[in-house]
Each structure stands twice: as structure tokens, then as C-alpha cells.
Design a protein around this motif. Sequence first.
Motif, PDB file in Angstrom:
ATOM      1  N   ALA A 160      -2.368 -46.788  88.939  1.00 32.11           N
ATOM      2  CA  ALA A 160      -3.166 -47.734  88.145  1.00 32.11           C
ATOM      3  C   ALA A 160      -3.659 -48.884  89.015  1.00 32.11           C
ATOM      4  N   MET A 161      -2.788 -49.405  89.883  1.00 30.01           N
ATOM      5  CA  MET A 161      -3.209 -50.503  90.755  1.00 30.01           C
ATOM      6  C   MET A 161      -4.271 -50.044  91.761  1.00 30.01           C
ATOM      7  N   ALA A 162      -4.169 -48.798  92.215  1.00 28.97           N
ATOM      8  CA  ALA A 162      -5.186 -48.271  93.125  1.00 28.97           C
ATOM      9  C   ALA A 162      -6.540 -48.175  92.421  1.00 28.97           C
ATOM     10  N   MET A 163      -6.527 -47.754  91.148  1.00 29.34           N
ATOM     11  CA  MET A 163      -7.777 -47.678  90.387  1.00 29.34           C
ATOM     12  C   MET A 163      -8.360 -49.067  90.137  1.00 29.34           C
ATOM     13  N   ALA A 164      -7.498 -50.072  90.079  1.00 26.86           N
ATOM     14  CA  ALA A 164      -7.956 -51.449  89.815  1.00 26.86           C
ATOM     15  C   ALA A 164      -8.379 -52.186  91.075  1.00 26.86           C
ATOM     16  N   SER A 165      -8.131 -51.624  92.250  1.00 26.88           N
ATOM     17  CA  SER A 165      -8.269 -52.372  93.502  1.00 26.88           C
ATOM     18  C   SER A 165      -9.660 -52.439  94.131  1.00 26.88           C
ATOM     19  N   PRO A 166     -10.669 -51.646  93.732  1.00 23.55           N
ATOM     20  CA  PRO A 166     -11.947 -51.673  94.463  1.00 23.55           C
ATOM     21  C   PRO A 166     -12.561 -53.052  94.693  1.00 23.55           C
ATOM     22  N   PRO A 167     -12.578 -53.997  93.714  1.00 20.75           N
ATOM     23  CA  PRO A 167     -13.182 -55.301  94.023  1.00 20.75           C
ATOM     24  C   PRO A 167     -12.465 -56.031  95.160  1.00 20.75           C
ATOM     25  N   LEU A 168     -11.140 -55.944  95.176  1.00 23.05           N
ATOM     26  CA  LEU A 168     -10.380 -56.633  96.209  1.00 23.05           C
ATOM     27  C   LEU A 168     -10.472 -55.912  97.543  1.00 23.05           C
ATOM     28  N   LEU A 169     -10.494 -54.575  97.508  1.00 21.60           N
ATOM     29  CA  LEU A 169     -10.676 -53.813  98.743  1.00 21.60           C
ATOM     30  C   LEU A 169     -12.054 -54.079  99.350  1.00 21.60           C
ATOM     31  N   ALA A 170     -13.065 -54.189  98.487  1.00 22.00           N
ATOM     32  CA  ALA A 170     -14.411 -54.463  98.998  1.00 22.00           C
ATOM     33  C   ALA A 170     -14.460 -55.810  99.707  1.00 22.00           C
ATOM     34  N   ASP A 171     -13.835 -56.834  99.119  1.00 22.04           N
ATOM     35  CA  ASP A 171     -13.815 -58.148  99.755  1.00 22.04           C
ATOM     36  C   ASP A 171     -13.111 -58.092 101.108  1.00 22.04           C
ATOM     37  N   ALA A 172     -11.956 -57.404 101.151  1.00 22.98           N
ATOM     38  CA  ALA A 172     -11.204 -57.316 102.403  1.00 22.98           C
ATOM     39  C   ALA A 172     -11.980 -56.530 103.448  1.00 22.98           C
ATOM     40  N   CYS A 173     -12.668 -55.483 103.012  1.00 19.12           N
ATOM     41  CA  CYS A 173     -13.447 -54.671 103.953  1.00 19.12           C
ATOM     42  C   CYS A 173     -14.573 -55.486 104.573  1.00 19.12           C
ATOM     43  N   LEU A 174     -15.273 -56.271 103.771  1.00 20.28           N
ATOM     44  CA  LEU A 174     -16.375 -57.084 104.291  1.00 20.28           C
ATOM     45  C   LEU A 174     -15.866 -58.158 105.246  1.00 20.28           C
ATOM     46  N   LEU A 175     -14.693 -58.720 104.939  1.00 24.66           N
ATOM     47  CA  LEU A 175     -14.136 -59.752 105.812  1.00 24.66           C
ATOM     48  C   LEU A 175     -13.686 -59.190 107.150  1.00 24.66           C
ATOM     49  N   ASN A 176     -13.288 -57.909 107.162  1.00 23.14           N
ATOM     50  CA  ASN A 176     -12.717 -57.310 108.366  1.00 23.14           C
ATOM     51  C   ASN A 176     -13.623 -56.247 108.977  1.00 23.14           C
ATOM     52  N   TRP A 177     -14.923 -56.335 108.665  1.00 23.80           N
ATOM     53  CA  TRP A 177     -15.805 -55.247 109.089  1.00 23.80           C
ATOM     54  C   TRP A 177     -15.814 -55.058 110.606  1.00 23.80           C
TER      55      TRP A 177
ATOM     56  N   ILE B 127     -21.021 -51.374 100.022  1.00 20.21           N
ATOM     57  CA  ILE B 127     -19.650 -51.614  99.576  1.00 20.21           C
ATOM     58  C   ILE B 127     -19.606 -52.311  98.224  1.00 20.21           C
ATOM     59  N   VAL B 128     -20.403 -53.364  98.048  1.00 19.85           N
ATOM     60  CA  VAL B 128     -20.360 -54.126  96.796  1.00 19.85           C
ATOM     61  C   VAL B 128     -20.804 -53.278  95.604  1.00 19.85           C
ATOM     62  N   PRO B 129     -21.943 -52.564  95.676  1.00 23.99           N
ATOM     63  CA  PRO B 129     -22.306 -51.715  94.532  1.00 23.99           C
ATOM     64  C   PRO B 129     -21.293 -50.612  94.239  1.00 23.99           C
ATOM     65  N   VAL B 130     -20.727 -49.987  95.275  1.00 26.55           N
ATOM     66  CA  VAL B 130     -19.740 -48.928  95.047  1.00 26.55           C
ATOM     67  C   VAL B 130     -18.514 -49.483  94.340  1.00 26.55           C
ATOM     68  N   ALA B 131     -18.021 -50.641  94.800  1.00 33.31           N
ATOM     69  CA  ALA B 131     -16.863 -51.259  94.157  1.00 33.31           C
ATOM     70  C   ALA B 131     -17.160 -51.611  92.708  1.00 33.31           C
ATOM     71  N   ALA B 132     -18.369 -52.134  92.453  1.00 35.67           N
ATOM     72  CA  ALA B 132     -18.748 -52.495  91.083  1.00 35.67           C
ATOM     73  C   ALA B 132     -18.807 -51.263  90.184  1.00 35.67           C
ATOM     74  N   VAL B 133     -19.406 -50.183  90.682  1.00 30.96           N
ATOM     75  CA  VAL B 133     -19.530 -48.954  89.884  1.00 30.96           C
ATOM     76  C   VAL B 133     -18.149 -48.362  89.588  1.00 30.96           C
ATOM     77  N   LEU B 134     -17.266 -48.356  90.582  1.00 33.48           N
ATOM     78  CA  LEU B 134     -15.912 -47.821  90.357  1.00 33.48           C
ATOM     79  C   LEU B 134     -15.155 -48.647  89.321  1.00 33.48           C
ATOM     80  N   THR B 135     -15.305 -49.961  89.380  1.00 34.06           N
ATOM     81  CA  THR B 135     -14.622 -50.826  88.412  1.00 34.06           C
ATOM     82  C   THR B 135     -15.190 -50.638  87.014  1.00 34.06           C
TER      83      THR B 135
END
Length: 295
Positions: free
Chosen positions: A247-264, A163-171
Amino acid sequence: MIDRLLRLYPREYRTAYGPEIAGTYREMTAGMARWGRLREGSDLAAHALRVRFGLRSADPLGRLAASAAPFAVAAAGVSGGIRVTGWYAGVTLSPTPWRLEFQILHTAEILGLLSLLLTCLGAIVALTGRWAAGVSATVCGLAGTAVLALSETHPNEYQYRIIVPVAAVLTIAVLLACPPDLRPGPGMSAVAGAMAGAAWLPAIVVERGVVGWMSTDYGGWPLLVLAATGVALALRARSSGLRESGAMAMASPPLLADACLLNWYDPKPFAVLLLALPVAALLTAVAEKVRRRPR
């Protein structure tokens, strides 16, 4: 070298403008040092890739990336800032002396903290007027975080390594896709900076236990702030909200990654958070339709 660079352009574009591009390149680099030729070649390669993937300022995707870029760098800064300040809160609340805390840090932990700090610093620099330098620092920080995540031990080890590398690459992709001539101005940078502050500060206040009856276990607040920012921008522009929400969806991967890890282990809160941006777009479209209805 120019022949190899021209192959990066689409065939139609290369046929129409290739000779002119080659002539201009040879004229500009005549008598230039090797470093200068490499710099011009890299600029030409970047332009070719923008043409190939539709990322010029005249292309819809390029304009969408430009709209998303300041919020992508802000979201990266928020994610990194929450993690750094969370670590700092743990250090200050721990009975272990500071000096000992730093002595027991592993090399990977030190490099991880440095990558997060570089990401945060880059976001601040980018949104305060030095876009190119700030984005370069943010990209380096995100790349370092992604590389370290592939080997770092984490409670959700396997998920974290994906999750973290994918979010970083997308950003990083969003930041690099922003056309150079559509870099955010002071106004949009200020909006993105305000969004980052509104997303980061309450989360840190709760993390430090100042407000005991609130929780950040689901990581939803930063995402809600991002969605609300898209709604506010759409209402101000009197638009349908589609571009702002995209635009906000394209900007959201870092925050989505954090939420995903918290709610895994409980995906229901994360599934609800995924609806934040679509629901915000829908509400904006409805509000704009009501506003335009004849009275």
C-alpha cells in the motif's frame, strides 16, 4: 445505451448478470431526466470497469487500493505542500517586494500554484471527513499539475515533463481505484494525516533554514516517514507487512518523483531511497517472525 455499457463487463459476468443489470437500469431510469440517466450510466460504467479490472471490495487488488488511497492522497498533499511552502519561503526571503513578485509571475506559474493549492486543499478535505469531495479536488489538482508539467520550463526540463505527469497519473489511478464501499474511516484518515504532518513539517523547518546543519537536498525524509508508517501499521496489525508495504509503495509516486528530480544528476541517493520500502517490509517480516517464535 445500456447495451453499450454492458459490453464493458467481462463476457462471463455479462452472460450471468447482464439481463438483470439491464432490467434494473431501465427500471431505475424510466422517466428520469437526461442528467439523471447520464449519472446512472456513469455509475454503471464505473462498476463494470471495477469488475473487469478486479477492483471491487471483494477483490485483493481492490482492498489493496483501499489501503493505499488515504496515504496516496496524503503523499500528494505533502508533495504539493512542500513545493508551495518552498515557493513561499523564497518569496519571503527575497528582497523583492511582495507586490512585484506577484506581478512578474507568468500565467503558467500562477496556474501551477493554484493546482498545487488545490491538491493540498483536497488532501486536507479528504482526510478530515469529506472523502469524495477531497479526492475530486486532489485529482483535479494533480491533473492540472501534470498538464502544466508538459509545457513548463524547469531546470530538469525533459525529466520533469516525464516524471511529474507519470507520478500524477499513478496517484490518480490509485485514488480512483479505491472501491466506494471501502473508503477510509476516521482512524485510517487520522493516521494518514499524521503521516502527512510528520513528512511535511520537518522538511519546511529545514527549508526555512531554522535548522542550519540539516539538508533536504535528497528529498528522503517524506519517503522514510511513509515507510515507517507502513512498518507501524504492520506491527499494530501483527501482519507480515507485505500488504502494508504494498500500500505504501502504491502511495509513494509523488514523493518518489520529488526525490528523483532532486537527485537526477547523482542517482546514488535516489537508488538508496528506492530501497526504503522493501527494507521496511523485510524488517517488519523479521520482527513479526521473532514475535511469533515460541518461547
